[in-house]
Write an enzyme that holds these catalytic residues in place. Structure first.
Site, PDB file in Angstrom:
ATOM      1  N   ARG A 200      16.961  -3.204  -0.005  1.00 55.84           N
ATOM      2  CA  ARG A 200      15.248  -3.858  -0.588  1.00 55.84           C
ATOM      3  C   ARG A 200      16.125  -3.409  -2.284  1.00 55.84           C
ATOM      4  O   ARG A 200      17.465  -4.101  -2.427  1.00 55.84           O
ATOM      5  CB  ARG A 200      14.082  -2.924  -0.772  1.00 55.84           C
ATOM      6  CG  ARG A 200      14.373  -1.080  -1.033  1.00 55.84           C
ATOM      7  CD  ARG A 200      13.373  -0.526   0.340  1.00 55.84           C
ATOM      8  NE  ARG A 200      13.384  -0.661   1.507  1.00 55.84           N
ATOM      9  CZ  ARG A 200      12.592  -0.090   2.139  1.00 55.84           C
ATOM     10  NH1 ARG A 200      12.031   0.606   2.226  1.00 55.84           N
ATOM     11  NH2 ARG A 200      13.024  -0.126   3.695  1.00 55.84           N
TER      12      ARG A 200
ATOM     13  N   PRO B 243       0.537  -1.418   0.151  1.00 51.64           N
ATOM     14  CA  PRO B 243       0.351   0.085  -0.121  1.00 51.64           C
ATOM     15  C   PRO B 243       0.757   1.352   0.002  1.00 51.64           C
ATOM     16  O   PRO B 243       1.644   1.673   0.670  1.00 51.64           O
ATOM     17  CB  PRO B 243      -0.997   0.127   1.012  1.00 51.64           C
ATOM     18  CG  PRO B 243      -0.518  -0.906   1.791  1.00 51.64           C
ATOM     19  CD  PRO B 243       0.966  -1.938   1.236  1.00 51.64           C
ATOM     20  N   GLU B 244       1.230   2.163  -0.764  1.00 50.41           N
ATOM     21  CA  GLU B 244       1.226   3.335  -1.271  1.00 50.41           C
ATOM     22  C   GLU B 244      -0.038   4.216  -0.900  1.00 50.41           C
ATOM     23  O   GLU B 244      -0.983   4.410  -1.558  1.00 50.41           O
ATOM     24  CB  GLU B 244       2.680   3.620  -2.681  1.00 50.41           C
ATOM     25  CG  GLU B 244       3.206   2.262  -1.864  1.00 50.41           C
ATOM     26  CD  GLU B 244       4.887   2.654  -3.148  1.00 50.41           C
ATOM     27  OE1 GLU B 244       5.086   3.167  -3.897  1.00 50.41           O
ATOM     28  OE2 GLU B 244       5.433   1.512  -3.433  1.00 50.41           O
TER      29      GLU B 244
ATOM     30  N   LYS C 271       0.256   7.841   3.083  1.00 48.53           N
ATOM     31  CA  LYS C 271       0.215   6.730   3.384  1.00 48.53           C
ATOM     32  C   LYS C 271      -0.755   6.336   4.808  1.00 48.53           C
ATOM     33  O   LYS C 271      -1.275   5.378   5.374  1.00 48.53           O
ATOM     34  CB  LYS C 271       1.220   5.650   3.178  1.00 48.53           C
ATOM     35  CG  LYS C 271       2.133   5.979   2.046  1.00 48.53           C
ATOM     36  CD  LYS C 271       2.949   4.882   2.129  1.00 48.53           C
ATOM     37  CE  LYS C 271       4.586   5.297   1.499  1.00 48.53           C
ATOM     38  NZ  LYS C 271       6.107   4.848   1.462  1.00 48.53           N
TER      39      LYS C 271
END
Length: 293
Positions: free
Chosen positions: A279, A2-3, A61
């Site tokens: 990441r 979720p962004e 967010k």
DNA sequence: AGGCTGTCCTGCTAGC
DNA sequence: TGCTAGCAGGACAGCC
């Protein structure tokens, strides 16, 4: 993950479901979901009983339920948080705890029940990075997120401020885009997509960007998130769905993120993946030239 | 003071 | 086949 587009999709669903409803009771099934609420699970449950949801708002967010008395309930979905309307699906038998675990979703963290007897609202979260707190007086903007910058969908968002803040920083462009105090709502996926659209390498130093380059990166971020919102967000797996459990389909429109070794849609060069902040960054080696060392 | 790293967490998957 | 290591990553505490 979720962004901004995913959180906004959830906000819209929540608004339609929650507006005007009075909370009868709250049940916290996993302490970690309220770890940032200072009073703990018991206090969270107690303080929300009887409250009426007037609106559902969002910055970046974060989203919050504005209550009709001026207080608020603040939520962050983290990596895998979901709000789901109605009784959740699969039966999982939990022989450890017995009880009614066999009738509840294994990732159920908080359940909200309402006075009107309508559908419950569940907060589910597999990876438990998400969570909720009660935010007294936070209907306009919870104090806990006062440091979060306005996001590009905010009517008060000022691009020139964001550009200036970006260029004042001494770091790489992607770090700056992910910094929620510069511009909020951008996460790893849309940062990579924005930089691909703007033809900028993720390590380009912010203090050496021209104003036009900084504006280009920001504009690209706004455009890609607006496009993604129109598609209902990006779902790679079942971790992001809307309040009705439906996936978004923007993953089909991604040009760089998750496309290692696949041809760049613009020039055909194989997309590369680089380690970045524990990441990954995906980028086109031809369209997005690395900065000189 | 501002930049950066480590840490939290679960489940899926690649590789041996 | 079964195990483990790696990976996904948002936000913040705490370090330098």
């Amino acid at each position: 993950m979720p962004e901004l587009p995913e959180v906004e999709t959830v906000r819209r669903g929540l608004l339609a479901h929650l507006r005007g409803r009075r909370i009868r009771s709250v049940r916290v099934l996993h302490e970690r979901a309220v770890r940032r609420h200072l009073g703990g699970a018991d206090d969270f449950q107690r303080v929300l009983a009887g409250r009426v949801v007037a609106d559902v708002r969002r910055r970046g967010k974060y989203l919050w339920w504005a209550l009709d008395d001026g207080d608020a309930v603040l939520a962050h979905l983290g990596m895998s948080g979901q709000f789901r309307v109605g009784a959740p699906p699969p039966a999982v038998i939990d022989t450890e705890t017995g009880t009614d675990a066999d009738t509840m979703h294994p990732h159920l963290r908080i359940r909200f029940v309402f006075d009107d007897g309508g559908p419950d609202l569940d907060f589910l979260d597999q990876r438990t990075f998400g969570g909720m707190i009660f935010a007294p007086g936070g209907a306009e903007l919870p104090a806990a997120i006062a440091h979060i910058a306005r996001d590009p969908l905010d009517p008060m968002f000022d691009p020139s401020t964001a550009i200036a803040t970006l260029r004042r920083k001494h770091t790489g462009i992607k770090r700056a885009l992910l910094d929620q105090t510069v511009v909020s709502g951008v996460g790893n996926i849309y940062a990579d997509e924005a930089l691909w659209r703007a033809r900028l390498h993720f390590e380009r130093p912010t203090d050496r960007l021209t104003r036009a380059q900084a504006a280009g990166a920001l504009t690209a971020a706004i455009e890609v998130m607006t496009d993604a919102l129109a598609a209902g967000g990006t779902s790679f797996d079942s971790l992001y769905v809307n309040v009705n459990g439906e996936s978004g389909y923007f993953d089909r429109s991604l040009n760089a993120y998750g496309r290692e070794n696949q041809p760049c849609p613009r020039c055909g060069a194989p997309i590369r993946r680089s380690a970045f902040m524990n990441r990954s960054s995906y980028w086109c080696p031809r369209c997005q030239r690395p900065p000189r060392a």
